[in-house]
Write an enzyme that holds these catalytic residues in place. Structure first.
Site, PDB file in Angstrom:
ATOM      1  N   HIS A  77       0.823  -1.216   0.000  1.00 27.67           N
ATOM      2  CA  HIS A  77       0.000   0.000   0.000  1.00 27.67           C
ATOM      3  C   HIS A  77       0.858   1.268   0.000  1.00 27.67           C
ATOM      4  O   HIS A  77       0.553   2.221  -0.723  1.00 27.67           O
ATOM      5  CB  HIS A  77      -0.974   0.008   1.181  1.00 27.67           C
ATOM      6  CG  HIS A  77      -1.986  -1.095   1.110  1.00 27.67           C
ATOM      7  ND1 HIS A  77      -2.834  -1.403   2.147  1.00 27.67           N
ATOM      8  CD2 HIS A  77      -2.274  -1.981   0.116  1.00 27.67           C
ATOM      9  CE1 HIS A  77      -3.600  -2.421   1.810  1.00 27.67           C
ATOM     10  NE2 HIS A  77      -3.280  -2.797   0.575  1.00 27.67           N
ATOM     11  N   HIS A 236      -9.364  -1.574  -5.342  1.00 26.27           N
ATOM     12  CA  HIS A 236      -8.293  -1.906  -4.402  1.00 26.27           C
ATOM     13  C   HIS A 236      -7.299  -2.888  -5.025  1.00 26.27           C
ATOM     14  O   HIS A 236      -6.094  -2.808  -4.770  1.00 26.27           O
ATOM     15  CB  HIS A 236      -8.823  -2.458  -3.074  1.00 26.27           C
ATOM     16  CG  HIS A 236      -7.689  -2.668  -2.108  1.00 26.27           C
ATOM     17  ND1 HIS A 236      -7.147  -1.636  -1.375  1.00 26.27           N
ATOM     18  CD2 HIS A 236      -6.940  -3.752  -1.827  1.00 26.27           C
ATOM     19  CE1 HIS A 236      -6.115  -2.084  -0.689  1.00 26.27           C
ATOM     20  NE2 HIS A 236      -5.967  -3.380  -0.932  1.00 26.27           N
ATOM     21  N   ASP A 240      -3.338  -2.397  -5.171  1.00 24.84           N
ATOM     22  CA  ASP A 240      -2.345  -3.435  -4.830  1.00 24.84           C
ATOM     23  C   ASP A 240      -1.394  -3.700  -6.001  1.00 24.84           C
ATOM     24  O   ASP A 240      -0.184  -3.807  -5.813  1.00 24.84           O
ATOM     25  CB  ASP A 240      -3.050  -4.758  -4.506  1.00 24.84           C
ATOM     26  CG  ASP A 240      -3.561  -4.833  -3.072  1.00 24.84           C
ATOM     27  OD1 ASP A 240      -3.115  -4.037  -2.218  1.00 24.84           O
ATOM     28  OD2 ASP A 240      -4.422  -5.703  -2.822  1.00 24.84           O
ATOM     29  N   HIS A 263      -0.978 -10.896  -5.129  1.00 21.61           N
ATOM     30  CA  HIS A 263       0.418 -10.531  -4.898  1.00 21.61           C
ATOM     31  C   HIS A 263       1.390 -11.541  -5.509  1.00 21.61           C
ATOM     32  O   HIS A 263       2.410 -11.169  -6.077  1.00 21.61           O
ATOM     33  CB  HIS A 263       0.686 -10.385  -3.404  1.00 21.61           C
ATOM     34  CG  HIS A 263      -0.192  -9.361  -2.763  1.00 21.61           C
ATOM     35  ND1 HIS A 263      -0.173  -8.033  -3.133  1.00 21.61           N
ATOM     36  CD2 HIS A 263      -1.130  -9.457  -1.792  1.00 21.61           C
ATOM     37  CE1 HIS A 263      -1.055  -7.360  -2.415  1.00 21.61           C
ATOM     38  NE2 HIS A 263      -1.654  -8.203  -1.600  1.00 21.61           N
TER      39      HIS A 263
HETATM   40 ZN   LIG Z   1      -4.156  -4.350  -0.485  1.00 19.77          ZN
END
Ligand SMILES: [Zn+2]
Length: 297
Positions: A77, A236, A240, A263
C-alpha cells in the site's frame, strides 16, 4: 521528468494489521539513484531491504520482503502511494515487521507524502518500458504486461457474492497522479468475516477491523458507512497491483491487465519480465519521444 524524493522527513504511527501493535513509520528523503529501501528500527544492525521483487519471499496475505532473515511485511500500500506520486528515492524506517495498515487504503500515505512535500531532483526519472508482451498464468488466473504509450492498469475480479455485483468487478485505470489520488488511492482492502475469524484464531489480522477494511459476511457489507466507490473492491486490486509492480524498481511504461491476480502472480510477472531482457528497456524521458504519464498534482 525528474527523479523525486521528499522535501523533509515525516513520521506517523499506525497499527500493524497482523500484530495489532502500534508501528512507527518514518519516511526520509534520499539522494538521486538511491531507490526505495526499508529499514527495521527495532533490530540492531538491520540490513537495508530494497523494494525489489526478487526479495519477495512470502505472498500469502500481502507482499513481504526478506533480507538475511529480516522481514518487512505488507509493503504494497505504501509502495502504491509512492508509485502514484512518482517518488523514486526514499528510506522507510519501520519499528516492526509489518507496515501500519492505516485505513486499509493508501489515502493516508498519500496525505503523509503530500504533507512532507515532494522534491524534484537533478537527475532524469527512469522507467521500465515494456516492449514485448509478457504473460503469467496460474490455473484460470493471469496477469500480463504489454507495450503502451503510458501506464494503464486493467483488472477483473470474479466473486460470486451478493455484496459484489458482477457489473462492479472490472476497472480500467489510465494512470496519472491526479487520477490515482481520486480513483484508486482511497479504495480499501477487503475481507470475508469467515476468513477473518479463522485468521484471528491463528493470531493473524489482530489489528484488522471495520476501521481498516471492508468486511463482508455471507450476504452483505458490514461497514455502516458503505463503500467509497461502488466498485471499491476491484479498485483496491488495482491499488495493490500498482504497489506490487513498483517492486520492479522503476515506474512502468506499459499496460498491465489481470484476471483474479494477486500478490503472488503480480510478483511472478515482474520476475518473468526481468528473465526476458528482450521484453523491456530502461529509459529516461529523454530517450523516448512521448510518454503520456502525468505526475502533476
Ligand atoms: Zn491491499
Amino acid at each position: 521528468m525528474k527523479q523525486r524524493t521528499l522535501k523533509q522527513p515525516i513520521t506517523v504511527v499506525g497499527v500493524g494489521l497482523h500484530s495489532g501493535q502500534d508501528v512507527t513509520l518514518t519516511l526520509e528523503p534520499r539522494a538521486v539513484d538511491s531507490g526505495i529501501h526499508f529499514l527495521r528500527t527495532d533490530i540492531d544492525n538491520a540490513p537495508l531491504i530494497a523494494a525489489d521483487a526478487f526479495l519477495v519471499t512470502d505472498t500469502v496475505m500481502s507482499s513481504n520482503l526478506v533480507v538475511d532473515g529480516v522481514k518487512i511485511g505488507t509493503v504494497e500500500h505504501l509502495l502504491s502511494a509512492l508509485a502514484g506520486l512518482g517518488i523514486d528515492n526514499l528510506l522507510i524506517k519501520v519499528s516492526d515487521a509489518e507496515m501500519p495498515i492505516m485505513d486499509g487504503s493508501s489515502a493516508q500515505y498519500v496525505d503523509l507524502l503530500l504533507q512532507a512535500g515532494i522534491e524534484e531532483q537533478d537527475e532524469p526519472k527512469r522507467f521500465m518500458k515494456i516492449v514485448k508482451p509478457v504473460r503469467v498464468t496460474e490455473g484460470d488466473k493471469w496477469a500480463q504486461l504489454e507495450p503502451h504509450a503510458g501506464f494503464s492498469v486493467q483488472f477483473e475480479i470474479d466473486f460470486d457474492h451478493p455484496g459484489i455485483p458482477k457489473d462492479t468487478q472490472r476497472f480500467n485505470f489510465e494512470f496519472s497522479t491526479k487520477g490515482y489520488i481520486e480513483k484508486v488511492g482511497k479504495a480499501r482492502t477487503f475481507g470475508f468475516m469467515k476468513d477473518i475469524e479463522y485468521l484471528k484464531s491463528n493470531n493473524l489480522a489482530l489489528g484488522g477491523s471495520l476501521d481498516n477494511a471492508i468486511v463482508l459476511d455471507d450476504t452483505q457489507i458490514l461497514n455502516e458507512e458503505g463503500l467509497r466507490y461502488k466498485d471499491e473492491f476491484v479498485r483496491h486490486k488495482i491499488l495493490d497491483a500498482i504497489g506490487d509492480l513498483y517492486l520492479a524498481k522503476y515506474s512502468l511504461i506499459g499496460k498491465f491487465s489481470a484476471f483474479k491476480s494477486g500478490h503472488a502472480l503480480n510478483n511472478k510477472l515482474i520476475r518473468a519480465v526481468y528473465e526476458d531482457p528482450s521484453a523491456f528497456e530502461i529509459v529516461t524521458n529523454y530517450d523516448i519521444d512521448k510518454i503520456d504519464i502525468d505526475y502533476s498534482l
